[in-house]
Enzyme design. Structure first.
Site, short mmCIF file in Angstrom:
data_model
loop_
_atom_site.label_atom_id
_atom_site.label_comp_id
_atom_site.label_asym_id
_atom_site.label_seq_id
_atom_site.Cartn_x
_atom_site.Cartn_y
_atom_site.Cartn_z
N LYS A 210 0.85 -1.20 0.00
CA LYS A 210 0.00 0.00 0.00
C LYS A 210 0.88 1.25 0.00
CE LYS A 210 -3.58 2.36 2.57
NZ LYS A 210 -4.46 2.38 3.73
N GLU A 216 10.78 -4.51 4.34
CA GLU A 216 10.92 -5.92 3.99
C GLU A 216 10.56 -6.16 2.52
OE1 GLU A 216 9.39 -4.62 6.57
OE2 GLU A 216 9.46 -5.89 8.36
N GLY A 271 -4.83 -1.96 4.83
CA GLY A 271 -4.05 -3.09 4.33
C GLY A 271 -4.71 -4.44 4.61
N ARG A 272 -5.19 -4.61 5.84
CA ARG A 272 -5.76 -5.92 6.21
C ARG A 272 -7.17 -6.13 5.65
NH1 ARG A 272 -4.61 -2.54 10.22
NH2 ARG A 272 -6.23 -1.74 11.61
N GLU A 357 -4.65 -6.59 14.77
CA GLU A 357 -4.12 -5.29 14.35
C GLU A 357 -5.24 -4.25 14.40
OE1 GLU A 357 -2.44 -4.30 10.26
OE2 GLU A 357 -0.57 -4.67 11.31
N HIS A 388 -5.14 -33.12 17.91
CA HIS A 388 -4.03 -34.00 18.25
C HIS A 388 -2.80 -33.22 18.68
CE1 HIS A 388 -6.28 -37.49 16.86
NE2 HIS A 388 -6.77 -36.65 15.97
N LYS A 519 9.16 0.00 13.63
CA LYS A 519 9.66 0.37 12.29
C LYS A 519 10.61 1.56 12.42
CE LYS A 519 5.44 -0.73 9.75
NZ LYS A 519 4.36 -0.20 8.95
#
Ligand SMILES: O=P(O)(O)OC[C@H]1O[C@](O)(CO)[C@@H](O)[C@@H]1O
Length: 535
Positions: A210, A216, A271-272, A357, A388, A519
């Site tokens: 965005k 990264e 973004g999400r 978030e 399990h 950041k």
């Protein structure tokens, strides 16, 4: 809307506190009432929920619904759909709902936004089909066969999760000649393993960000360019292999991404919440433009349900209210998501960002500190595997872990014996929900052990270890079948659940200031290191 009142000062909140402090019937007791159980179901947009295993009495339900009213959840939802700047700390509207409603007549967000959305959706779909049909050519003139998505958080989790959930539907599609890969982690192994068997002449990268500043992703993009040139791509032909998806096209343009390979979205898409936008491009390449648009229609169906269903039938609102009851009144600190459908293996990770978030906040919309609990730690994974592994803790450990069981009514895998597998999956899901709810008392355990012929000393010794407290609340979410449409509805269900909880807690769901300090510190460390090397 009336002035902000913190949640714990609201009348219904206080009534709920009083109910929570009073005697609480065990789920074992609540579930004995067939009349109660029959009433605790709701459905919409192809999804239904069974919530008889929530620890709610009639009085609790009444007060939860009153809390939603008092918190003005639906007026707040209408403000969101109208494009009011409800993301106040960033002074932005929140309109991911417009991304799946560009065809809606008289949209509350206005025709101009619908027009922009429809144009970009058309570009995305056309391009996705071009890639699928082998018409995207690399530097040597060969068709692109592999598309690698570079992005993180919302620029990865949504398309990655849905690609895994839905790509089985397109596996046999004669049209799709292209494989889609996802790399989010800047760790070099992650990129290396994705690229190890790929041919630079036939590989394209979708750089999704965005902001187009995420360190990264930018590091991955730089290495991808290097890999292409090392693989024989002339520098002036890199553009053939690079696609940008961003809300900041001036930054991607400065980095050499061509206008025809740049797809946009808007600052009013979080973004999400962005998989419905051009961020869905790798998904559209994977499942096809038609299926992608079908997913948007499924989400739109849930939007309509959310806006129009009465409160006591409104799936997102009900799920939000159970979450609030469990978190704020029964003291649950975590919440488990357990899909019983292997294509939904990444659903919990996707929801983690969406939920935590958004609602992992400690400041109210008016700037005052929050004095009640907000988002729980959300976690989970495929239920069958969890049984399990970590279900032990949920059955007998000291955490109260409310659960969402997600099951498919019909399963369409092409194995001839698929029905038998589906039967085993569903009986396990139903058994777990029931075992967690009713548990097994020491007396019941002793009887069972005696009936098995065990001697009395062993019965006494083992019964405490082999009893189950139960009373673990859960909702079972039924999806008719896993299709792009139902997937869209399921995701939108959780989006609106998150919205409703934020509206009740009185927090901003659409900013994420909590991620910024780390950041900034990474940049500070980098700058200090550069200065040290220069000195
Ligand atoms: O799409 P971008 O700008 O690269 O951001 C990626 C992710 O990083 C975050 O900003 C968190 O750091 C998320 O909200 C977002 O989805």
């Amino acid at each position: 809307m009336t002035p902000f009142v913190p949640p714990h000062k609201r009348q219904a909140w206080q009534a709920l506190q009083a109910l929570a402090q009073g005697p609480q019937p065990h789920l074992r007791e609540l579930l004995k009432s067939a009349e109660r159980n029959a009433a605790l179901h709701a459905s919409g947009a192809g999804i239904s929920i069974d919530y008889e295993r929530q620890r709610v009495t009639r009085e609790v339900m009444q007060q939860l619904l009153a809390l939603a009213d008092e918190s003005q959840v639906m007026p707040q939802a209408q403000a969101m759909f109208k494009g009011e700047p409800i993301n106040a700390t960033e002074q932005r509207a929140v309109l991911h709902v417009a991304l799946r409603g560009s065809h809606v007549p008289n949209p509350p967000w206005g025709h101009e936004i619908s027009k922009q959305v429809a144009n970009e959706l058309h570009r995305v779909c056309t391009f996705a089909e071009k890639v699928r049909e082998g018409h995207m050519k690399g530097f040597g003139g060969e068709s692109i066969t592999d598309v690698v998505n570079l992005g993180i958080g919302g620029s990865d989790l949504g398309p990655r999760m849905t690609t895994e959930a839905l790509s089985h539907l397109t596996r046999d599609s004669f049209k799709n000649k292209v494989r889609v890969h996802y790399v989010s982690n800047v760790d070099a192994w992650s990129l290396y393993t994705a690229l190890a068997y790929l041919n630079p002449a036939r590989t394209a990268f979708v750089v999704q960000s965005k902001t187009f500043t995420t360190q990264e992703t930018m590091t991955l993009a730089a290495s991808a360019k290097r890999w292409l040139t090392d693989g024989g791509c002339p520098a002036d032909q890199l553009g053939k292999h690079l696609i940008a998806v961003t809300a900041n096209p001036h930054i991607s343009a400065a980095q050499g991404f061509t206008p025809e390979h740049t797809f946009g979205f808007w600052d009013w898409v979080g973004g999400r919440y962005s998989v419905w936008s051009a961020i869905g491009l790798p998904l559209a390449i994977s499942i096809g433009a038609f299926a992608f648009q079908d997913m948007l229609l499924g989400a739109r169906a849930m939007d309509e349900h959310f806006l129009t269903a009465p409160s006591d039938q409104n799936l997102p609102l009900l799920m939000a209210l159970f979450g609030i009851w469990n978190r704020n009144f029964l003291g649950a600190t975590t919440h488990n998501i357990a899909p019983y459908a292997s294509p939904l293996g990444k659903f919990a990770s996707f929801l983690q960002q969406m939920d935590m978030e958004s609602n992992g906040k400690g400041t109210h919309v008016d700037g005052s500190p929050v004095e009640v609990a907000t988002a729980p730690v959300l976690w989970g994974g495929l239920g069958i595997d969890g049984q399990h592994a970590y279900f032990q803790l949920i059955h007998q450990g000291k955490h109260l872990v409310p659960m969402d069981f997600i099951g498919l009514r019909t399963e369409r895998s092409p194995l001839p014996f698929a029905a038998e597998h589906h039967r085993v999956v569903l009986l396990n899901m139903q058994a777990q929900a029931q075992a967690l709810a009713i548990g097994r008392t020491p007396e019941e355990t002793m009887k069972e052990l005696r009936d098995s012929g065990m001697d009395e000393a062993e019965v006494q010794r083992l019964a405490p270890h082999r009893s189950y407290p139960g009373n673990v609340p859960s909702t079972t979410i039924w999806v008719d079948a896993l299709t792009p449409r139902s997937m869209g509805a399921l995701m939108a269900l959780y989006e609106h659940k998150v919205f409703c909880q934020a509206a009740i807690w009185g927090i901003h769901a659409y900013d994420q200031w909590g991620v910024e300090l780390g950041k900034k510190m990474a940049k500070d460390i980098e700058a200090a290191e550069a200065a040290r090397l220069k000195a």
